[in-house]
Design a protein around this motif. Structure first.
Motif, PDB file in Angstrom:
ATOM      1  N   ALA A  16       7.221 119.612  20.322  1.00  0.00           N
ATOM      2  CA  ALA A  16       8.099 120.387  19.093  1.00  0.00           C
ATOM      3  C   ALA A  16       9.712 120.070  18.849  1.00  0.00           C
ATOM      4  O   ALA A  16       9.854 120.127  18.059  1.00  0.00           O
ATOM      5  N   LEU A  17      10.122 120.738  20.135  1.00  0.00           N
ATOM      6  CA  LEU A  17      11.377 120.497  19.949  1.00  0.00           C
ATOM      7  C   LEU A  17      11.505 119.189  19.400  1.00  0.00           C
ATOM      8  O   LEU A  17      13.222 118.796  19.455  1.00  0.00           O
ATOM      9  N   LEU A  18      11.532 118.399  20.880  1.00  0.00           N
ATOM     10  CA  LEU A  18      11.511 117.405  20.864  1.00  0.00           C
ATOM     11  C   LEU A  18      11.497 116.364  20.126  1.00  0.00           C
ATOM     12  O   LEU A  18      12.530 115.535  19.386  1.00  0.00           O
ATOM     13  N   ASP A  19      10.451 116.589  19.185  1.00  0.00           N
ATOM     14  CA  ASP A  19      10.143 115.515  17.916  1.00  0.00           C
ATOM     15  C   ASP A  19      10.888 116.416  16.849  1.00  0.00           C
ATOM     16  O   ASP A  19      11.862 115.444  15.893  1.00  0.00           O
ATOM     17  N   ASP A  20      11.435 117.515  16.739  1.00  0.00           N
ATOM     18  CA  ASP A  20      12.845 117.690  15.755  1.00  0.00           C
ATOM     19  C   ASP A  20      14.133 117.547  16.283  1.00  0.00           C
ATOM     20  O   ASP A  20      14.919 116.633  14.740  1.00  0.00           O
ATOM     21  N   ALA A  21      14.571 117.201  17.505  1.00  0.00           N
ATOM     22  CA  ALA A  21      15.355 116.159  17.587  1.00  0.00           C
ATOM     23  C   ALA A  21      15.784 115.342  17.546  1.00  0.00           C
ATOM     24  O   ALA A  21      16.218 114.861  16.663  1.00  0.00           O
ATOM     25  N   ALA A  22      14.277 114.178  17.309  1.00  0.00           N
ATOM     26  CA  ALA A  22      14.485 112.630  17.138  1.00  0.00           C
ATOM     27  C   ALA A  22      14.401 112.657  15.979  1.00  0.00           C
ATOM     28  O   ALA A  22      14.881 111.751  14.983  1.00  0.00           O
ATOM     29  N   ARG A  23      14.062 113.766  14.227  1.00  0.00           N
ATOM     30  CA  ARG A  23      14.047 113.841  13.596  1.00  0.00           C
ATOM     31  C   ARG A  23      15.411 114.240  13.033  1.00  0.00           C
ATOM     32  O   ARG A  23      15.539 113.878  11.766  1.00  0.00           O
ATOM     33  N   LEU A  24      16.073 114.907  12.958  1.00  0.00           N
ATOM     34  CA  LEU A  24      17.231 115.099  12.986  1.00  0.00           C
ATOM     35  C   LEU A  24      18.824 114.838  13.225  1.00  0.00           C
ATOM     36  O   LEU A  24      19.637 114.599  12.963  1.00  0.00           O
ATOM     37  N   PHE A  25      18.460 113.839  14.718  1.00  0.00           N
ATOM     38  CA  PHE A  25      19.106 112.564  15.466  1.00  0.00           C
ATOM     39  C   PHE A  25      18.764 111.974  15.605  1.00  0.00           C
ATOM     40  O   PHE A  25      17.757 111.457  14.692  1.00  0.00           O
ATOM     41  N   ASP A  26      19.464 110.613  15.767  1.00  0.00           N
ATOM     42  CA  ASP A  26      19.224 109.714  16.044  1.00  0.00           C
ATOM     43  C   ASP A  26      19.436 109.041  17.326  1.00  0.00           C
ATOM     44  O   ASP A  26      20.311 108.894  18.050  1.00  0.00           O
ATOM     45  N   PRO A  27      18.762 109.425  17.932  1.00  0.00           N
ATOM     46  CA  PRO A  27      18.460 109.334  19.850  1.00  0.00           C
ATOM     47  C   PRO A  27      18.450 107.681  20.231  1.00  0.00           C
ATOM     48  O   PRO A  27      18.197 107.012  19.614  1.00  0.00           O
ATOM     49  N   GLU A  28      19.142 107.373  21.008  1.00  0.00           N
ATOM     50  CA  GLU A  28      18.882 106.338  21.410  1.00  0.00           C
ATOM     51  C   GLU A  28      17.845 106.318  22.604  1.00  0.00           C
ATOM     52  O   GLU A  28      16.311 106.544  22.524  1.00  0.00           O
ATOM     53  N   ASP A  29      17.653 104.912  22.660  1.00  0.00           N
ATOM     54  CA  ASP A  29      16.666 104.000  22.629  1.00  0.00           C
ATOM     55  C   ASP A  29      16.107 104.846  24.210  1.00  0.00           C
ATOM     56  O   ASP A  29      14.469 104.987  24.894  1.00  0.00           O
ATOM     57  N   ASN A  30      17.100 104.582  24.781  1.00  0.00           N
ATOM     58  CA  ASN A  30      16.748 105.112  26.884  1.00  0.00           C
ATOM     59  C   ASN A  30      17.357 107.040  26.731  1.00  0.00           C
ATOM     60  O   ASN A  30      17.276 107.290  27.813  1.00  0.00           O
ATOM     61  N   LEU A  31      16.781 107.311  25.782  1.00  0.00           N
ATOM     62  CA  LEU A  31      17.065 109.197  25.253  1.00  0.00           C
ATOM     63  C   LEU A  31      16.940 110.065  27.054  1.00  0.00           C
ATOM     64  O   LEU A  31      15.103 109.646  26.829  1.00  0.00           O
ATOM     65  N   GLU A  32      17.175 110.131  27.067  1.00  0.00           N
ATOM     66  CA  GLU A  32      17.178 110.552  28.726  1.00  0.00           C
ATOM     67  C   GLU A  32      17.197 112.560  28.375  1.00  0.00           C
ATOM     68  O   GLU A  32      17.949 112.814  27.755  1.00  0.00           O
ATOM     69  N   ILE A  33      15.699 112.953  28.837  1.00  0.00           N
ATOM     70  CA  ILE A  33      14.938 114.393  28.340  1.00  0.00           C
ATOM     71  C   ILE A  33      15.279 114.756  29.711  1.00  0.00           C
ATOM     72  O   ILE A  33      14.021 114.437  30.950  1.00  0.00           O
TER      73      ILE A  33
END
Length: 386
Positions: A79-96
């Protein structure tokens, strides 16, 4: 530079642990029962509040730290990762990245974290010696550690694990053997920390009583050199004083800290350094989990500190972090970030002396601590930094 032009790393703090390790001074808490729903909702709300304040930044990394984030439900991570992807502009190779302990209970959740989107796992093994694990207060066995690491390597494209060395009574030969065993099962990254006595920990009390005695400076230096040489031979190069990686395997999130770039921290006790309207802000959240959650429920955030960082303090922080890196400090980037030059931020007499001694190297565009300088980094910094 407009705020939106500053890329962002996101740190999410889960403050709970199964037990408090005697060496640990992190903001971690032991609870008989954790209200997972409450803390998940509070983290999501604080993230939304922070995003509203920061605007749509380019997101370069997400790091779930603690505490013990592997005690979170995978659904909360998703849920937090979904929120982060919606609220910011994640890089294609986002390190998580998610930190995990290798107890059997937590290892059983690894597949769920991978399904949630985590692509880098950091396993807190700390030792491959059974007696040392007991001394360090760890809840897992060597067998569990190896099993968890084997499972992690099967699930995640990038895997790191931690070991602590320079422990009481540890010899160079014993550490070399343990390190060789670790390198035989390592993936792309290792974090290898010398044991230090931190204020307020159980080890501090035992150290005062003479019941915990660390190796002397000469042996600690030998252990450090042994570590660097063995890792290099295995293809993992030191890119920071305690971190080793294959080329491309460096922790991009932690490089954000060491390069003194923007990062937002949410969750109990989390810190941040954020550029807002041309001013760098230091942020901190309430440390106590329940008090933090109550503040978030009432205010939308748990901030207790949100202060501009003065120029001199920016320079000091950037020096303390940047000289830990093998690449050193980029002089132009330092000036742009702090508002003053490196030359104006250090004791010039001391700088000349440590350059002459071979502990610091200065080029046209960088200030770099040499391998021998990094070995003495704490003493160097205390003398060098204004």
């Amino acid at each position: 530079m407009p705020a939106s032009a500053n890329p962002l790393a996101l740190y999410i703090h889960w403050p709970f642990c199964l037990a408090k390790c005697p060496y640990c001074d992190f903001n971690s808490h032991v609870r008989d029962r954790i209200d997972q729903d409450r803390f998940a909702a509070a983290l999501r709300r604080e993230l939304a509040t922070e995003a509203d304040r920061l605007g749509r930044r380019r997101l370069t990394s997400v790091f779930f730290g603690g505490g013990t984030p592997s005690l979170m439900r995978p659904a909360t991570v998703a849920a937090l990762l979904d929120d982060a992807a919606r609220l910011f502009d994640p890089e294609d190779n986002l390190e998580i990245t998610l930190e995990a302990n290798p107890t059997s209970v937590e290892a059983s959740r690894l597949a769920g974290f991978r399904a949630a989107g985590v692509n880098r796992i950091s396993v807190g093994i700390q030792s491959l010696d059974a007696d040392a694990l007991r001394m360090l207060g760890r809840e897992h066995s060597v067998t569990e550690a190896i099993a968890a690491l084997t499972l992690a390597r099967a699930l995640f494209p990038r895997v790191s694990f931690d070991l602590i060395y320079a422990r009481p009574g540890q010899s160079r030969d014993a550490w070399r053997a343990e390190l060789q065993a670790a390198l035989a099962i390592a993936a792309d990254h290792l974090s290898l920390y010398q044991l230090t006595i931190e204020p307020g920990t159980r080890f501090e009390a035992l150290h005062r009583q003479g019941r915990v005695i660390l190796p002397d400076e000469d042996l600690a230096a030998e252990l450090y050199r042994t570590t660097e040489a063995a890792c290099a031979e295995a293809g993992l190069l030191a890119y920071e004083i305690s971190n080793y990686a294959v080329s491309g395997g460096e922790s991009r999130h932690n490089l954000t800290y060491w390069r003194y770039q923007d990062y937002a921290g949410i969750g109990p006790g989390a810190h941040g350094r954020i550029m807002l309207n041309g001013t760098l802000h230091a942020t901190r959240r309430h440390r106590a989990p329940e008090a933090w959650a109550e503040r978030v429920e009432r205010l939308g955030h748990g901030l207790t500190t949100d202060d501009p960082v003065p120029t001199a303090e920016r320079a000091r922080e950037a020096l303390l972090m940047g000289l830990r890196l093998t690449e050193g400090i980029d002089l132009a980037r330092f000036h742009a970030r702090t508002g003053q030059s490196v030359q104006a931020s250090v004791n010039q007499v001391m700088l000349a002396a440590v350059i002459e001694e071979g502990y610091i190297r200065q080029t046209a565009d960088r200030l770099i601590a040499t391998p021998e300088g990094r070995l003495r980094l704490d003493a160097l910094l205390s003398a060098l930094v204004l």
